[in-house]
Scaffold this motif. Structure first.
Motif, PDB file in Angstrom:
ATOM      1  N   SER B  63      34.759  49.758  52.256  1.00 10.48           N
ATOM      2  CA  SER B  63      34.905  49.614  53.710  1.00 10.48           C
ATOM      3  C   SER B  63      35.065  50.959  54.424  1.00 10.48           C
ATOM      4  O   SER B  63      34.641  51.105  55.568  1.00 10.48           O
ATOM      5  CB  SER B  63      36.097  48.707  54.025  1.00 10.48           C
ATOM      6  N   THR B  64      35.678  51.936  53.762  1.00 15.79           N
ATOM      7  CA  THR B  64      35.918  53.208  54.473  1.00 15.79           C
ATOM      8  C   THR B  64      34.886  54.287  54.125  1.00 15.79           C
ATOM      9  O   THR B  64      34.517  55.073  54.984  1.00 15.79           O
ATOM     10  CB  THR B  64      37.331  53.765  54.161  1.00 15.79           C
ATOM     11  N   SER B  65      34.436  54.333  52.841  1.00 20.37           N
ATOM     12  CA  SER B  65      33.489  55.384  52.456  1.00 20.37           C
ATOM     13  C   SER B  65      32.055  54.870  52.356  1.00 20.37           C
ATOM     14  O   SER B  65      31.148  55.638  52.010  1.00 20.37           O
ATOM     15  CB  SER B  65      33.901  55.990  51.110  1.00 20.37           C
ATOM     16  N   GLY B  66      31.874  53.600  52.614  1.00 19.08           N
ATOM     17  CA  GLY B  66      30.521  53.032  52.550  1.00 19.08           C
ATOM     18  C   GLY B  66      29.940  52.983  51.147  1.00 19.08           C
ATOM     19  O   GLY B  66      28.719  53.008  50.975  1.00 19.08           O
ATOM     20  N   GLU B  67      30.830  52.935  50.133  1.00 18.63           N
ATOM     21  CA  GLU B  67      30.334  52.883  48.750  1.00 18.63           C
ATOM     22  C   GLU B  67      29.996  51.432  48.375  1.00 18.63           C
ATOM     23  O   GLU B  67      30.677  50.810  47.541  1.00 18.63           O
ATOM     24  CB  GLU B  67      31.377  53.479  47.793  1.00 18.63           C
ATOM     25  N   TRP B  68      28.932  50.946  49.000  1.00 21.79           N
ATOM     26  CA  TRP B  68      28.600  49.523  48.824  1.00 21.79           C
ATOM     27  C   TRP B  68      28.039  49.197  47.447  1.00 21.79           C
ATOM     28  O   TRP B  68      27.974  48.028  47.066  1.00 21.79           O
ATOM     29  CB  TRP B  68      27.624  49.081  49.920  1.00 21.79           C
ATOM     30  N   TRP B  69      27.684  50.250  46.675  1.00 24.47           N
ATOM     31  CA  TRP B  69      27.196  49.984  45.318  1.00 24.47           C
ATOM     32  C   TRP B  69      28.272  49.361  44.431  1.00 24.47           C
ATOM     33  O   TRP B  69      27.971  48.739  43.418  1.00 24.47           O
ATOM     34  CB  TRP B  69      26.675  51.281  44.671  1.00 24.47           C
ATOM     35  N   LEU B  70      29.569  49.516  44.871  1.00 23.91           N
ATOM     36  CA  LEU B  70      30.664  48.937  44.085  1.00 23.91           C
ATOM     37  C   LEU B  70      30.603  47.411  44.050  1.00 23.91           C
ATOM     38  O   LEU B  70      31.315  46.763  43.289  1.00 23.91           O
ATOM     39  CB  LEU B  70      32.015  49.395  44.649  1.00 23.91           C
ATOM     40  N   ILE B  71      29.737  46.853  44.885  1.00 25.63           N
ATOM     41  CA  ILE B  71      29.563  45.392  44.882  1.00 25.63           C
ATOM     42  C   ILE B  71      29.082  44.915  43.502  1.00 25.63           C
ATOM     43  O   ILE B  71      29.403  43.810  43.061  1.00 25.63           O
ATOM     44  CB  ILE B  71      28.565  44.968  46.001  1.00 25.63           C
ATOM     45  N   PHE B  72      28.337  45.785  42.796  1.00 26.39           N
ATOM     46  CA  PHE B  72      27.805  45.373  41.474  1.00 26.39           C
ATOM     47  C   PHE B  72      28.912  45.241  40.425  1.00 26.39           C
ATOM     48  O   PHE B  72      29.000  44.195  39.770  1.00 26.39           O
ATOM     49  CB  PHE B  72      26.702  46.346  41.027  1.00 26.39           C
ATOM     50  N   PRO B  73      29.774  46.289  40.248  1.00 23.86           N
ATOM     51  CA  PRO B  73      30.891  46.055  39.312  1.00 23.86           C
ATOM     52  C   PRO B  73      31.803  44.929  39.769  1.00 23.86           C
ATOM     53  O   PRO B  73      32.346  44.188  38.941  1.00 23.86           O
ATOM     54  CB  PRO B  73      31.643  47.397  39.273  1.00 23.86           C
ATOM     55  N   GLY B  74      31.958  44.795  41.099  1.00 28.33           N
ATOM     56  CA  GLY B  74      32.776  43.697  41.625  1.00 28.33           C
ATOM     57  C   GLY B  74      32.185  42.350  41.228  1.00 28.33           C
ATOM     58  O   GLY B  74      32.909  41.433  40.812  1.00 28.33           O
ATOM     59  N   PHE B  75      30.861  42.263  41.316  1.00 27.41           N
ATOM     60  CA  PHE B  75      30.167  41.017  40.965  1.00 27.41           C
ATOM     61  C   PHE B  75      30.318  40.730  39.464  1.00 27.41           C
ATOM     62  O   PHE B  75      30.546  39.588  39.048  1.00 27.41           O
ATOM     63  CB  PHE B  75      28.684  41.131  41.342  1.00 27.41           C
ATOM     64  N   LEU B  76      30.203  41.806  38.648  1.00 27.34           N
ATOM     65  CA  LEU B  76      30.395  41.637  37.199  1.00 27.34           C
ATOM     66  C   LEU B  76      31.815  41.130  36.894  1.00 27.34           C
ATOM     67  O   LEU B  76      32.011  40.315  35.983  1.00 27.34           O
ATOM     68  CB  LEU B  76      30.166  42.961  36.466  1.00 27.34           C
ATOM     69  N   GLY B  77      32.778  41.611  37.673  1.00 26.26           N
ATOM     70  CA  GLY B  77      34.169  41.154  37.508  1.00 26.26           C
ATOM     71  C   GLY B  77      34.299  39.679  37.844  1.00 26.26           C
ATOM     72  O   GLY B  77      34.971  38.924  37.126  1.00 26.26           O
ATOM     73  N   ILE B  78      33.631  39.258  38.913  1.00 25.49           N
ATOM     74  CA  ILE B  78      33.692  37.840  39.295  1.00 25.49           C
ATOM     75  C   ILE B  78      33.071  36.965  38.204  1.00 25.49           C
ATOM     76  O   ILE B  78      33.559  35.873  37.902  1.00 25.49           O
ATOM     77  CB  ILE B  78      32.977  37.617  40.659  1.00 25.49           C
ATOM     78  N   LEU B  79      32.000  37.499  37.585  1.00 25.37           N
ATOM     79  CA  LEU B  79      31.339  36.730  36.516  1.00 25.37           C
ATOM     80  C   LEU B  79      32.294  36.423  35.346  1.00 25.37           C
ATOM     81  O   LEU B  79      32.113  35.432  34.643  1.00 25.37           O
ATOM     82  CB  LEU B  79      30.120  37.489  35.984  1.00 25.37           C
ATOM     83  N   MET B  80      33.282  37.287  35.158  1.00 30.70           N
ATOM     84  CA  MET B  80      34.259  37.058  34.079  1.00 30.70           C
ATOM     85  C   MET B  80      34.952  35.700  34.255  1.00 30.70           C
ATOM     86  O   MET B  80      35.339  35.062  33.279  1.00 30.70           O
ATOM     87  CB  MET B  80      35.329  38.158  34.089  1.00 30.70           C
ATOM     88  N   PHE B  81      35.134  35.304  35.502  1.00 26.08           N
ATOM     89  CA  PHE B  81      35.848  34.045  35.758  1.00 26.08           C
ATOM     90  C   PHE B  81      35.010  32.810  35.433  1.00 26.08           C
ATOM     91  O   PHE B  81      35.533  31.693  35.440  1.00 26.08           O
ATOM     92  CB  PHE B  81      36.322  33.990  37.220  1.00 26.08           C
ATOM     93  N   THR B  82      33.728  33.004  35.154  1.00 20.94           N
ATOM     94  CA  THR B  82      32.908  31.837  34.793  1.00 20.94           C
ATOM     95  C   THR B  82      33.334  31.258  33.446  1.00 20.94           C
ATOM     96  O   THR B  82      32.914  30.156  33.100  1.00 20.94           O
ATOM     97  CB  THR B  82      31.403  32.204  34.741  1.00 20.94           C
ATOM     98  N   ARG B  83      34.183  32.009  32.706  1.00 16.45           N
ATOM     99  CA  ARG B  83      34.739  31.467  31.456  1.00 16.45           C
ATOM    100  C   ARG B  83      35.508  30.173  31.723  1.00 16.45           C
ATOM    101  O   ARG B  83      35.688  29.349  30.833  1.00 16.45           O
ATOM    102  CB  ARG B  83      35.709  32.477  30.825  1.00 16.45           C
ATOM    103  N   LEU B  84      35.964  30.026  32.952  1.00 16.64           N
ATOM    104  CA  LEU B  84      36.728  28.821  33.303  1.00 16.64           C
ATOM    105  C   LEU B  84      35.820  27.614  33.511  1.00 16.64           C
ATOM    106  O   LEU B  84      36.296  26.490  33.613  1.00 16.64           O
ATOM    107  CB  LEU B  84      37.555  29.081  34.573  1.00 16.64           C
ATOM    108  N   MET B  85      34.494  27.847  33.632  1.00 10.58           N
ATOM    109  CA  MET B  85      33.536  26.740  33.833  1.00 10.58           C
ATOM    110  C   MET B  85      32.592  26.703  32.620  1.00 10.58           C
ATOM    111  O   MET B  85      31.692  27.553  32.526  1.00 10.58           O
ATOM    112  CB  MET B  85      32.733  26.983  35.110  1.00 10.58           C
ATOM    113  N   PRO B  86      32.804  25.767  31.702  1.00  8.89           N
ATOM    114  CA  PRO B  86      32.026  25.758  30.453  1.00  8.89           C
ATOM    115  C   PRO B  86      30.507  25.849  30.668  1.00  8.89           C
ATOM    116  O   PRO B  86      29.809  26.502  29.899  1.00  8.89           O
ATOM    117  CB  PRO B  86      32.414  24.423  29.821  1.00  8.89           C
ATOM    118  N   LYS B  87      30.008  25.221  31.742  1.00 11.98           N
ATOM    119  CA  LYS B  87      28.563  25.196  31.982  1.00 11.98           C
ATOM    120  C   LYS B  87      27.992  26.599  32.251  1.00 11.98           C
ATOM    121  O   LYS B  87      26.859  26.907  31.900  1.00 11.98           O
ATOM    122  CB  LYS B  87      28.283  24.271  33.174  1.00 11.98           C
TER     123      LYS B  87
END
Lengths: 278, 211
Positions: B63-87
């Motif tokens: 938000s402050t430095s415009g480093e929007w590429w961090l969305i990719f590691p952030g997205f990879l982090g969110i994918l970790m939570f798919t362990r909670l959904m067996p499908k």
């Protein structure tokens, strides 16, 4: 029931009570024993002495609150030693719980004693998550890892941090830790950046770290309360660790006596049982 | 001493004594202190990770430095939570693969360059530099390291020369465990001294300041 049977059947509550008494009584009526200096502690002292006065030193507070009895005396003595040499101190921690607040409390208390000013003479960078990235990243840019200090001040606004950009600007790293983080300091910061590291660690950690001292990766080592007491003596500021060592010695005597009696009781009863069998 | 300082000291003293009460036997006061500690720690860590990782390392740079590429590691982090959904749990492997890869990359370098090479050199080369006593010590270290490593060699049955060497290795391992145990006892006694010193100097000391 024989004497030896009684010995082996002493309730554990009695044993704990004895240990408590062995701690409380010498606390009220202090006892002192001679504390010899080990080569590891002497080397640590000499290493700190050898750095030029007014150098920048990084002091780490990699500690959880539960090990303060061993580690806090080390940090206090290190601050005595470093402030006395007029060193500039940058404190960091890789432990989220206890580390940042302890660094803040202890450094400010000690700085007041020596009339040191925050931002010019010492800075507390506090905690950042992912210690491996933190330790590696500071080799390139401290500001990249810590955009602000522990209280949120932008680093470029602190006079000391305008001069300290990476490990290149730091003369020595004094690690005080109670956990395996020392491995990372040695394997990344010493091995890859060649920084001189001295360490003060808890007793539990010490045996493993003698190998790092042996290979020269650690330029000095303090192990547990004994190491802290040695360092307090060398710096000429005997305090909590020196007091604690008197108590520690008495408790050790008690434990050794209990181990001897417990084992004697076991062997005597075994012999008695064999006699009955025959 | 302010009221808050005194209150904190008394609270610390209460929980110290509550934990020590387990030495007598398990009891409700101990369990209360234990559960409160576990609950507080869990709550603290949730808030800590939210602040230090999601806020400080993800949201602020974006938000402050415009480093929007961090969305990719952030997205990879969110994918970790798919362990909670067996499908969809297989999606977590992308994030895990990235973590494993970077960790291995850093660890291999650190372990090899920072530990293994130094340890090999320290076992032989560093030991023999010095007086004659050092040669004896160096021999003990070399025998100790070699026989200990042989004890952990499981591809061949421990019989004959290998068995004998492994038995020597066990002695070195036992001596090492003994030293570690001795240091551990010293550490635990130090912690007890620390707590008792707190009760004696801070807690009992606060009574004289209050009354």
């Amino acid at each position: 029931m024989s004497f030896w049977q009684r010995i082996t059947l002493i309730p554990r509550q009695w044993v704990y009570s004895l240990v408590w008494l062995a701690v409380i009584i010498p606390l009220i009526f202090p006892v002192s024993f001679k504390i010899s200096t080990t080569p590891e502690a002497q080397k640590l002292y000499d290493t700190v002495e050898a750095i030029p006065d007014s150098s920048v030193v990084m002091l780490t507070f990699d500690l959880w609150p539960n090990a303060l009895a061993e580690t806090e005396p080390m940090t206090r003595t290190a601050l005595h030693h470093l402030f006395r040499k007029n060193c500039k101190i940058v404190t960091v921690t890789t432990i989220p719980l206890g580390g940042p607040s302890l660094a803040e409390r202890v450094t400010r208390e000690m700085a007041t004693q020596y009339g040191k000013v925050y931002g010019t003479d010492f800075v507390n960078l506090g905690y950042r998550a992912n210690y491996v990235s933190v330790l590696k990243g500071m080799g390139s840019s401290i500001e990249m890892i810590y955009p602000t200090d522990n209280s949120g001040t932008i680093l470029s606004e602190l006079p000391l941090m305008q001069k300290v950009k990476s490990y290149d600007d730091i003369a020595m790293i004094f690690v005080v830790a109670d956990n395996g983080i020392i491995d990372t300091w040695v394997s990344i910061v010493n091995a890859q950046y060649g920084k001189t590291i001295v360490a003060g660690v808890t007793s539990v950690m010490a045996p493993k770290l003698y190998s790092y001292y042996g290979t020269g990766q650690l330029s000095g080592l303090l192990g547990g309360m004994k190491g802290a007491a040695e360092y307090e003596q060398l710096v000429g500021k005997p305090s909590l660790a020196v007091i604690g060592m008197g108590i520690q010695s008495l408790v050790h005597f008690l434990l050794i006596a209990m181990i001897i009696f417990g084992n004697l009781g076991y062997f005597m009863m075994r012999r008695a049982k064999k006699g009955e069998g025959a | 001493m302010s009221f808050m300082e005194a209150f904190q000291i008394w609270l610390m003293a209460f929980f110290t004594l509550a934990i020590f009460s387990f030495l007598y036997r398990d009891n409700p006061v101990y369990r209360f202190a234990e559960h409160l500690f576990a609950g507080l720690s869990a709550g603290y860590y949730v808030a800590l990770y939210m602040d230090t990782i999601l806020y400080q390392q993800l949201w602020i740079p974006m938000s402050t430095s415009g480093e929007w590429w961090l969305i990719f590691p952030g997205f990879l982090g969110i994918l970790m939570f798919t362990r909670l959904m067996p499908k969809f749990s297989w999606l977590a492997r992308f994030g895990l693969a990235f973590v494993m890869g970077t960790t291995a990359g850093i660890a291999i370098m650190a372990e090899l360059h920072g530990k293994v090479l130094y340890a090999i050199r320290g076992t032989i080369a560093d030991q023999v530099s010095g007086g004659q006593v050092n040669y004896v010590l160096a021999a003990i270290v070399v025998i100790g390291v070699t026989t200990t490593l042989l004890y952990f060699y499981f591809s061949k049955e421990h019989r004959g020369v290998l068995g004998g060497a492994a038995r020597v290795g066990i002695w070195f391992i036992m001596i090492s465990f003994g030293a570690s145990f001795g240091y551990t006892v010293m550490g635990r006694v130090s912690l007890l001294i620390g707590r008792v010193y707190f009760l004696y100097s801070d807690w009992i000391g606060s009574l004289s300041k209050i009354f």
